[in-house]
Design a protein around this motif. Structure first.
Motif, PDB file in Angstrom:
ATOM      1  N   GLN A   7     -37.001 -16.047  42.211  1.00 39.49           N
ATOM      2  CA  GLN A   7     -38.127 -16.563  42.987  1.00 39.49           C
ATOM      3  C   GLN A   7     -39.507 -16.426  42.344  1.00 39.49           C
ATOM      4  OE1 GLN A   7     -40.741 -15.092  44.948  1.00 39.49           O
ATOM      5  NE2 GLN A   7     -41.286 -17.121  45.709  1.00 39.49           N
ATOM      6  N   VAL A  10     -40.903 -19.600  40.748  1.00 37.40           N
ATOM      7  CA  VAL A  10     -41.159 -20.820  41.517  1.00 37.40           C
ATOM      8  C   VAL A  10     -42.659 -21.093  41.555  1.00 37.40           C
ATOM      9  CG1 VAL A  10     -40.924 -21.953  43.765  1.00 37.40           C
ATOM     10  CG2 VAL A  10     -39.061 -20.526  42.882  1.00 37.40           C
ATOM     11  N   ARG A  31     -40.117 -27.319  40.085  1.00 37.95           N
ATOM     12  CA  ARG A  31     -40.893 -26.152  40.516  1.00 37.95           C
ATOM     13  C   ARG A  31     -40.475 -24.853  39.848  1.00 37.95           C
ATOM     14  NH1 ARG A  31     -40.793 -25.702  46.826  1.00 37.95           N
ATOM     15  NH2 ARG A  31     -42.328 -24.096  46.354  1.00 37.95           N
ATOM     16  N   LYS A  32     -39.370 -24.848  39.100  1.00 37.26           N
ATOM     17  CA  LYS A  32     -38.829 -23.606  38.540  1.00 37.26           C
ATOM     18  C   LYS A  32     -38.084 -23.903  37.251  1.00 37.26           C
ATOM     19  CE  LYS A  32     -34.789 -21.147  39.834  1.00 37.26           C
ATOM     20  NZ  LYS A  32     -34.395 -20.583  38.581  1.00 37.26           N
ATOM     21  N   TYR A  34     -34.697 -23.021  34.899  1.00 36.91           N
ATOM     22  CA  TYR A  34     -33.301 -22.700  35.179  1.00 36.91           C
ATOM     23  C   TYR A  34     -32.589 -22.354  33.880  1.00 36.91           C
ATOM     24  CZ  TYR A  34     -34.097 -25.140  39.608  1.00 36.91           C
ATOM     25  OH  TYR A  34     -34.582 -25.535  40.831  1.00 36.91           O
ATOM     26  N   TRP A  65     -32.657 -12.227  46.402  1.00 36.66           N
ATOM     27  CA  TRP A  65     -32.704 -13.355  45.470  1.00 36.66           C
ATOM     28  C   TRP A  65     -31.331 -13.775  44.946  1.00 36.66           C
ATOM     29  CZ3 TRP A  65     -37.211 -10.864  42.305  1.00 36.66           C
ATOM     30  CH2 TRP A  65     -38.401 -10.988  43.036  1.00 36.66           C
ATOM     31  N   PHE A  68     -30.417 -17.422  43.983  1.00 34.31           N
ATOM     32  CA  PHE A  68     -30.901 -18.021  42.738  1.00 34.31           C
ATOM     33  C   PHE A  68     -29.804 -18.068  41.669  1.00 34.31           C
ATOM     34  CE2 PHE A  68     -34.803 -17.293  44.959  1.00 34.31           C
ATOM     35  CZ  PHE A  68     -35.555 -18.392  44.618  1.00 34.31           C
ATOM     36  N   ALA A  71     -28.291 -21.285  42.504  1.00 37.34           N
ATOM     37  CA  ALA A  71     -29.226 -22.356  42.129  1.00 37.34           C
ATOM     38  C   ALA A  71     -29.168 -22.632  40.633  1.00 37.34           C
ATOM     39  CB  ALA A  71     -30.650 -21.985  42.549  1.00 37.34           C
ATOM     40  N   ASP A  72     -29.168 -21.579  39.820  1.00 37.12           N
ATOM     41  CA  ASP A  72     -29.129 -21.774  38.372  1.00 37.12           C
ATOM     42  C   ASP A  72     -27.811 -22.400  37.927  1.00 37.12           C
ATOM     43  OD1 ASP A  72     -31.695 -20.738  38.085  1.00 37.12           O
ATOM     44  OD2 ASP A  72     -31.127 -19.338  36.497  1.00 37.12           O
ATOM     45  N   ASP A  94     -35.271 -30.134  41.894  1.00 35.82           N
ATOM     46  CA  ASP A  94     -34.905 -28.725  41.924  1.00 35.82           C
ATOM     47  C   ASP A  94     -33.662 -28.566  42.777  1.00 35.82           C
ATOM     48  OD1 ASP A  94     -36.869 -26.918  40.535  1.00 35.82           O
ATOM     49  OD2 ASP A  94     -38.272 -28.017  41.790  1.00 35.82           O
ATOM     50  N   VAL A  98     -34.540 -23.866  45.861  1.00 38.99           N
ATOM     51  CA  VAL A  98     -35.933 -23.876  45.394  1.00 38.99           C
ATOM     52  C   VAL A  98     -36.729 -24.938  46.136  1.00 38.99           C
ATOM     53  CG1 VAL A  98     -37.420 -24.260  43.389  1.00 38.99           C
ATOM     54  CG2 VAL A  98     -35.270 -23.008  43.135  1.00 38.99           C
ATOM     55  N   LEU A 101     -38.191 -24.051  49.548  1.00 35.13           N
ATOM     56  CA  LEU A 101     -39.199 -22.994  49.674  1.00 35.13           C
ATOM     57  C   LEU A 101     -40.551 -23.622  49.992  1.00 35.13           C
ATOM     58  CD1 LEU A 101     -38.278 -20.747  46.620  1.00 35.13           C
ATOM     59  CD2 LEU A 101     -38.022 -20.164  49.034  1.00 35.13           C
TER      60      LEU A 101
END
Length: 107
Positions: A7, A10, A31-32, A34, A65, A68, A71-72, A94, A98, A101
Motif C-alpha cells: 500500500q 499507491v 497508481r502502483k 507491481y 496488506w 497486495f 494484486a501483484d 490497476d 488498488v 482504494l
C-alpha cells in the motif's frame, strides 16, 4: 517466493526500485508498481531502496496488506511474463485491490 509492493506505493510510485532491479520485473500500473512473481529472482535489491518501505518478502507482508500479494500476482494474469517491464511500458490500469482504494485529495 517473491517480493511484493504494498500500500505505501499507491499514488507514489517513486521508482527507485525499478532502477535497482537487475531483471526488470517491476511494472508500472496506473497508481502502483507491481512485481511480476514469475520474473522476480528474489534478489532483494529493490527492498532497501524503497523510500516508503512498501516492498516486502511475500511471507513478511504485514497483516493489513496481504491482499497486495494477490494484486501483484493477478495484475499479470493477462500479461504473463513478457520478460521485462521496459518493453511493455506503463499500464493504464490497476488491480481492483488498488483501483478501489480512495484517491487522496489534491493539495
Amino acid at each position: 517466493m517473491t517480493y511484493v509492493i504494498a500500500q505505501p506505493c499507491v499514488d507514489l510510485k517513486d521508482k527507485a526500485c525499478v532502477d535497482e532491479c537487475p531483471v526488470d520485473c517491476i511494472y508500472e500500473g496506473a497508481r502502483k508498481l507491481y512485481i511480476n512473481p514469475d520474473e522476480c529472482v528474489d534478489c532483494g535489491a529493490c527492498e532497501p531502496v524503497c523510500p516508503v518501505e512498501a516492498i516486502y518478502f511475500e511471507d513478511d507482508l504485514p497483516d493489513g496488506w496481504t491482499d497486495f500479494r494477490r494484486a501483484d500476482t493477478e495484475f499479470f494474469a493477462d500479461l504473463g511474463a513478457p520478460g521485462g517491464a521496459a518493453g511493455v511500458g506503463p499500464a493504464d490500469r490497476d488491480h481492483p485491490v488498488v483501483a478501489e482504494l480512495p484517491v487522496p485529495a489534491s493539495s
